[in-house]
Design a protein around this motif. Sequence first.
Motif, short mmCIF file in Angstrom:
data_model
loop_
_atom_site.label_atom_id
_atom_site.label_comp_id
_atom_site.label_asym_id
_atom_site.label_seq_id
_atom_site.Cartn_x
_atom_site.Cartn_y
_atom_site.Cartn_z
N GLY A 1 -19.15 -12.71 0.81
CA GLY A 1 -18.51 -12.36 -0.36
C GLY A 1 -17.00 -12.72 -0.48
O GLY A 1 -16.39 -13.05 0.55
N ASN A 2 -16.48 -12.75 -1.68
CA ASN A 2 -15.12 -13.12 -1.95
C ASN A 2 -14.34 -11.88 -2.32
O ASN A 2 -13.09 -11.59 -2.40
CB ASN A 2 -14.87 -14.19 -2.88
N GLY A 3 -15.38 -10.75 -2.84
CA GLY A 3 -14.63 -9.44 -3.22
C GLY A 3 -14.76 -8.20 -2.37
O GLY A 3 -15.10 -8.41 -1.25
N GLY A 4 -14.45 -7.31 -2.99
CA GLY A 4 -14.51 -6.00 -2.35
C GLY A 4 -15.84 -5.44 -2.68
O GLY A 4 -16.81 -5.84 -3.43
N VAL A 5 -16.30 -4.31 -2.12
CA VAL A 5 -17.74 -3.57 -2.23
C VAL A 5 -17.21 -2.10 -2.84
O VAL A 5 -16.01 -1.46 -2.66
CB VAL A 5 -18.60 -3.39 -1.06
N LEU A 6 -18.11 -1.64 -3.54
CA LEU A 6 -17.89 -0.26 -4.09
C LEU A 6 -18.23 0.65 -3.21
O LEU A 6 -19.58 0.75 -2.57
CB LEU A 6 -18.48 0.05 -5.24
N PRO B 1 -7.49 -8.99 -6.17
CA PRO B 1 -6.20 -8.40 -6.19
C PRO B 1 -6.01 -7.16 -5.16
O PRO B 1 -5.25 -6.31 -5.21
CB PRO B 1 -6.21 -7.81 -7.65
N LEU B 2 -7.29 -7.08 -4.46
CA LEU B 2 -7.28 -5.80 -3.45
C LEU B 2 -6.76 -6.20 -2.17
O LEU B 2 -7.33 -7.10 -1.47
CB LEU B 2 -8.59 -5.25 -3.37
N GLU B 3 -5.84 -5.41 -1.57
CA GLU B 3 -5.42 -5.84 -0.37
C GLU B 3 -4.88 -4.20 0.38
O GLU B 3 -4.52 -3.61 -0.33
CB GLU B 3 -4.21 -6.54 -0.47
N TRP B 4 -4.98 -4.41 1.76
CA TRP B 4 -4.72 -3.15 2.49
C TRP B 4 -3.37 -3.33 2.61
O TRP B 4 -2.79 -4.42 3.31
CB TRP B 4 -5.45 -3.05 3.80
N GLU C 1 8.95 9.07 8.78
CA GLU C 1 8.61 10.07 9.84
C GLU C 1 8.19 9.20 11.14
O GLU C 1 7.15 8.88 11.25
CB GLU C 1 7.54 10.88 9.25
N PRO C 2 9.30 9.41 11.92
CA PRO C 2 8.91 8.49 13.03
C PRO C 2 7.68 8.78 14.10
O PRO C 2 7.23 8.07 14.59
CB PRO C 2 10.10 8.91 14.16
N LEU C 3 7.33 9.97 13.90
CA LEU C 3 5.80 10.43 14.63
C LEU C 3 4.81 10.41 14.20
O LEU C 3 3.80 10.55 14.80
CB LEU C 3 6.20 11.80 15.43
N ARG C 4 4.78 9.93 12.79
CA ARG C 4 3.22 9.94 12.32
C ARG C 4 3.26 8.44 11.35
O ARG C 4 4.24 8.33 10.82
CB ARG C 4 3.54 11.07 11.14
N VAL C 5 2.24 7.87 11.68
CA VAL C 5 2.01 6.72 10.92
C VAL C 5 1.22 7.03 9.53
O VAL C 5 0.15 7.71 10.00
CB VAL C 5 1.27 5.60 11.85
N PRO C 6 1.34 6.42 8.64
CA PRO C 6 0.92 6.64 7.50
C PRO C 6 -0.81 6.24 7.55
O PRO C 6 -1.02 5.36 8.33
CB PRO C 6 1.77 5.93 6.19
N GLY C 7 -1.53 6.91 6.84
CA GLY C 7 -2.90 6.60 6.76
C GLY C 7 -3.48 5.20 5.98
O GLY C 7 -2.47 4.59 5.47
N PRO C 8 -4.69 4.95 5.97
CA PRO C 8 -5.07 3.68 5.10
C PRO C 8 -4.43 3.80 3.62
O PRO C 8 -4.62 4.93 2.94
CB PRO C 8 -6.65 3.88 5.17
N THR C 9 -3.80 2.67 3.36
CA THR C 9 -3.36 2.53 1.84
C THR C 9 -3.72 1.25 1.55
O THR C 9 -3.52 0.16 1.90
CB THR C 9 -1.68 2.72 2.06
N LEU C 10 -4.37 1.21 0.07
CA LEU C 10 -4.78 0.02 -0.47
C LEU C 10 -4.08 -0.07 -1.60
O LEU C 10 -3.60 0.81 -2.56
CB LEU C 10 -6.20 0.29 -0.96
N VAL C 11 -3.62 -1.44 -2.11
CA VAL C 11 -2.98 -1.61 -3.21
C VAL C 11 -3.88 -2.50 -4.17
O VAL C 11 -4.60 -3.51 -3.71
CB VAL C 11 -1.71 -2.55 -3.22
N ASP C 12 -4.07 -2.31 -5.49
CA ASP C 12 -4.61 -3.27 -6.37
C ASP C 12 -3.62 -3.76 -7.42
O ASP C 12 -3.09 -3.26 -8.07
CB ASP C 12 -5.66 -2.26 -7.13
N SER C 13 -3.26 -5.01 -7.08
CA SER C 13 -2.22 -5.58 -7.75
C SER C 13 -2.63 -6.06 -9.10
O SER C 13 -1.61 -6.43 -9.78
CB SER C 13 -1.65 -6.98 -6.92
N ALA C 14 -3.72 -5.97 -9.56
CA ALA C 14 -4.17 -6.30 -10.90
C ALA C 14 -3.90 -4.75 -11.74
O ALA C 14 -3.42 -5.15 -12.75
CB ALA C 14 -5.54 -6.79 -11.17
#
Length: 155
Positions: free
Chosen positions: A30-35, A116-119, A62-75
């Motif tokens: 597909g071209n989109g995301g899934v619910l 519009p969904l991107e990690w 914070e140098p010792l901690r990488v942020p977790g999964p983050t999603l942006v919806d540009s729309a």
Amino acid sequence: MTNAMWMQSVEWLAAAATDPRACKREWDQGNGGVLLEAGRFWDVVSVPEPLGLLALDILWCEPLRVPGPTLVDSAARRVGFFLPPDPASHWVGDGLRHLGRGSWIAVPPPYRSAGPLEWIIPPDGTGALHLAVPLELALRQANGTLAVLEPLGQD
């Protein structure tokens, strides 16, 4: 990321689907995301884009901690932070939405955008997520910064 890491992140993310095989097939064909349903493996705190991007910058400091999964919806102009499920959590703030059990979120595959969904930060497959307390502190700091900057932009 290596191919093995991408595969691991696909498996981890698809595990939240009602039918993980169908989820992966939709991502591949597909071209989109899934619910995907929140509340089982992760919750999502969704905030307005300016607040979310500034909070993410703060978390990166914070140098010792990488942020977790983050999603942006540009729309929708929103940023979603994936964090451990917490049914007792009460996230409060202007424009802030806490998506837990019973909520669904459109998610692209970790290896490409879907419309519009991107990690911003894709899941790494280990199950690493944002921690609630550092995320809350970063959102408060970002909110304070935006409150100071907003009147300056009104001239």
